[in-house]
Design a protein around this motif. Structure first.
Motif, PDB file in Angstrom:
ATOM      1  N   TRP A   1       0.869  -1.167   0.000  1.00 12.61           N
ATOM      2  CA  TRP A   1       0.000   0.000   0.000  1.00 12.61           C
ATOM      3  C   TRP A   1       0.911   1.224   0.000  1.00 12.61           C
ATOM      4  CZ3 TRP A   1      -5.091  -0.268  -0.791  1.00 12.61           C
ATOM      5  CH2 TRP A   1      -5.770   0.959  -0.814  1.00 12.61           C
ATOM      6  N   SER A   2       0.840   2.011  -1.068  1.00 10.51           N
ATOM      7  CA  SER A   2       1.762   3.130  -1.247  1.00 10.51           C
ATOM      8  C   SER A   2       1.041   4.305  -1.890  1.00 10.51           C
ATOM      9  CB  SER A   2       2.921   2.675  -2.151  1.00 10.51           C
ATOM     10  OG  SER A   2       3.811   3.719  -2.410  1.00 10.51           O
ATOM     11  N   ASP A   3       1.114   5.476  -1.263  1.00 13.14           N
ATOM     12  CA  ASP A   3       0.534   6.699  -1.831  1.00 13.14           C
ATOM     13  C   ASP A   3      -0.918   6.514  -2.274  1.00 13.14           C
ATOM     14  OD1 ASP A   3       2.932   8.078  -1.450  1.00 13.14           O
ATOM     15  OD2 ASP A   3       3.701   7.419  -3.394  1.00 13.14           O
ATOM     16  N   ASN A   4      -1.768   5.998  -1.391  1.00 15.99           N
ATOM     17  CA  ASN A   4      -3.202   5.827  -1.644  1.00 15.99           C
ATOM     18  C   ASN A   4      -3.548   4.816  -2.734  1.00 15.99           C
ATOM     19  OD1 ASN A   4      -4.350   7.310   0.364  1.00 15.99           O
ATOM     20  ND2 ASN A   4      -4.449   9.195  -0.829  1.00 15.99           N
ATOM     21  N   LYS A   5      -2.640   3.921  -3.031  1.00 14.65           N
ATOM     22  CA  LYS A   5      -2.938   2.872  -4.013  1.00 14.65           C
ATOM     23  C   LYS A   5      -2.068   1.657  -3.739  1.00 14.65           C
ATOM     24  CE  LYS A   5       0.242   4.441  -7.626  1.00 14.65           C
ATOM     25  NZ  LYS A   5       0.972   5.520  -7.053  1.00 14.65           N
ATOM     26  N   ILE A   6      -2.401   0.571  -4.395  1.00 13.13           N
ATOM     27  CA  ILE A   6      -1.609  -0.643  -4.271  1.00 13.13           C
ATOM     28  C   ILE A   6      -0.621  -0.694  -5.423  1.00 13.13           C
ATOM     29  CG2 ILE A   6      -1.666  -3.162  -4.380  1.00 13.13           C
ATOM     30  CD1 ILE A   6      -4.382  -3.037  -2.953  1.00 13.13           C
ATOM     31  N   VAL A   7       0.638  -0.884  -5.085  1.00  5.39           N
ATOM     32  CA  VAL A   7       1.688  -1.116  -6.081  1.00  5.39           C
ATOM     33  C   VAL A   7       1.950  -2.613  -6.068  1.00  5.39           C
ATOM     34  CG1 VAL A   7       4.076  -0.664  -6.712  1.00  5.39           C
ATOM     35  CG2 VAL A   7       2.702   1.159  -5.691  1.00  5.39           C
ATOM     36  N   LYS A   8       1.853  -3.249  -7.246  1.00  3.54           N
ATOM     37  CA  LYS A   8       1.940  -4.712  -7.309  1.00  3.54           C
ATOM     38  C   LYS A   8       2.857  -5.144  -8.445  1.00  3.54           C
ATOM     39  CE  LYS A   8      -1.316  -7.323  -9.297  1.00  3.54           C
ATOM     40  NZ  LYS A   8      -2.520  -8.102  -9.569  1.00  3.54           N
ATOM     41  N   LYS A   9       3.628  -6.174  -8.206  1.00  2.00           N
ATOM     42  CA  LYS A   9       4.450  -6.813  -9.244  1.00  2.00           C
ATOM     43  C   LYS A   9       4.349  -8.317  -9.060  1.00  2.00           C
ATOM     44  CE  LYS A   9       6.627  -3.175 -10.973  1.00  2.00           C
ATOM     45  NZ  LYS A   9       6.651  -2.723 -12.297  1.00  2.00           N
ATOM     46  N   ILE A  10       4.276  -9.013 -10.171  1.00  2.00           N
ATOM     47  CA  ILE A  10       4.294 -10.478 -10.165  1.00  2.00           C
ATOM     48  C   ILE A  10       5.334 -10.913 -11.180  1.00  2.00           C
ATOM     49  CG2 ILE A  10       2.991 -12.594 -10.598  1.00  2.00           C
ATOM     50  CD1 ILE A  10       0.453 -11.036  -9.833  1.00  2.00           C
ATOM     51  N   ARG A  11       6.170 -11.851 -10.788  1.00  2.00           N
ATOM     52  CA  ARG A  11       7.238 -12.331 -11.666  1.00  2.00           C
ATOM     53  C   ARG A  11       7.238 -13.853 -11.730  1.00  2.00           C
ATOM     54  NH1 ARG A  11       7.450  -7.846 -13.593  1.00  2.00           N
ATOM     55  NH2 ARG A  11       8.936  -6.278 -12.974  1.00  2.00           N
ATOM     56  N   ASP A  12       7.635 -14.353 -12.875  1.00  2.00           N
ATOM     57  CA  ASP A  12       7.867 -15.784 -13.043  1.00  2.00           C
ATOM     58  C   ASP A  12       9.250 -16.074 -12.466  1.00  2.00           C
ATOM     59  OD1 ASP A  12       8.572 -18.320 -13.919  1.00  2.00           O
ATOM     60  OD2 ASP A  12       7.714 -18.057 -15.900  1.00  2.00           O
ATOM     61  N   ILE A  13       9.312 -16.926 -11.461  1.00  2.00           N
ATOM     62  CA  ILE A  13      10.611 -17.253 -10.859  1.00  2.00           C
ATOM     63  C   ILE A  13      10.992 -18.711 -11.115  1.00  2.00           C
ATOM     64  CG2 ILE A  13      10.500 -15.449  -9.094  1.00  2.00           C
ATOM     65  CD1 ILE A  13       9.736 -17.705  -7.081  1.00  2.00           C
ATOM     66  N   SER A  14      10.435 -19.291 -12.174  1.00  2.00           N
ATOM     67  CA  SER A  14      10.706 -20.699 -12.423  1.00  2.00           C
ATOM     68  C   SER A  14      12.172 -20.982 -12.710  1.00  2.00           C
ATOM     69  CB  SER A  14       9.824 -21.216 -13.563  1.00  2.00           C
ATOM     70  OG  SER A  14      10.018 -20.451 -14.725  1.00  2.00           O
ATOM     71  N   TRP A  15      12.916 -19.993 -13.178  1.00  2.00           N
ATOM     72  CA  TRP A  15      14.325 -20.230 -13.512  1.00  2.00           C
ATOM     73  C   TRP A  15      15.302 -19.440 -12.645  1.00  2.00           C
ATOM     74  CZ3 TRP A  15      14.841 -24.409 -16.167  1.00  2.00           C
ATOM     75  CH2 TRP A  15      13.825 -24.806 -17.015  1.00  2.00           C
TER      76      TRP A  15
END
Length: 166
Positions: A7-21
């Motif tokens: 939760w940052s500056d009145n919004k959600i900052v989100k990242k999703i990464r493939d970590i299979s390798w």
């Protein structure tokens, strides 16, 4: 998959990464500066990308889950029959975390929705929900997917595996 939501500056900052390798840390190391906020959630999932972000009557929130819903096919069928939608499909499968969020959103309050969700599912599911106010960490009623709380210098962390703390 590995995902972070803060939760940052009145919004959600989100990242999703493939970590299979590669490992989790190397995928996010250069981006950690963009995650500024007092609270956040993260997840590593073999099944689907998460956390899922939701805009609902409860406001914006992010949710991540751990578990297995035995009656997911029945819940999906019921949702579609009622005219509802499920948008976050992955490899032809419904994202369990989105399904859980849709069930929670049927409650009058966030807590009532969580209670109702546990009444409807068969199986086990622990979850974390990130809201403007903070984080909800909820384990399933039987404790099949436990949550462990750790504290250090005034900070609190919740995980499903104690090996995550070091």
């Amino acid at each position: 998959y590995a995902g972070l939501a803060v939760w940052s500056d009145n919004k959600i900052v989100k990242k999703i990464r493939d970590i299979s390798w590669t490992q989790f840390k190397s995928k996010f190391f250069g981006e950690l500066g963009g995650f500024k906020g007092a609270h956040g959630i993260g997840v590593i999932s073999e099944v689907n990308p998460q956390p899922v972000t939701v805009l609902s009557k409860f406001g914006e929130y992010a949710i991540c889950t751990n578990g297995f819903i035995e009656n997911q096919d029945d819940l999906v069928r019921d949702r579609l029959r009622e005219g509802g939608t499920l948008t976050d499909t992955f490899n032809g499968q419904v994202n369990m975390t989105e399904m859980i969020a849709k069930l929670i959103n049927q409650g009058e309050t966030l807590w009532e929705g969580i209670e109702m969700m546990f009444d409807r599912i068969s199986g086990a599911c622990s979850l974390m929900i990130l809201t403007r106010e903070g984080i909800w960490a909820v384990r399933d009623r039987r404790g099949s997917t436990p949550l462990v709380v750790g504290e250090n210098d005034g900070a609190v962390a919740v995980t499903t595996e104690t090996t995550a703390f070091p």
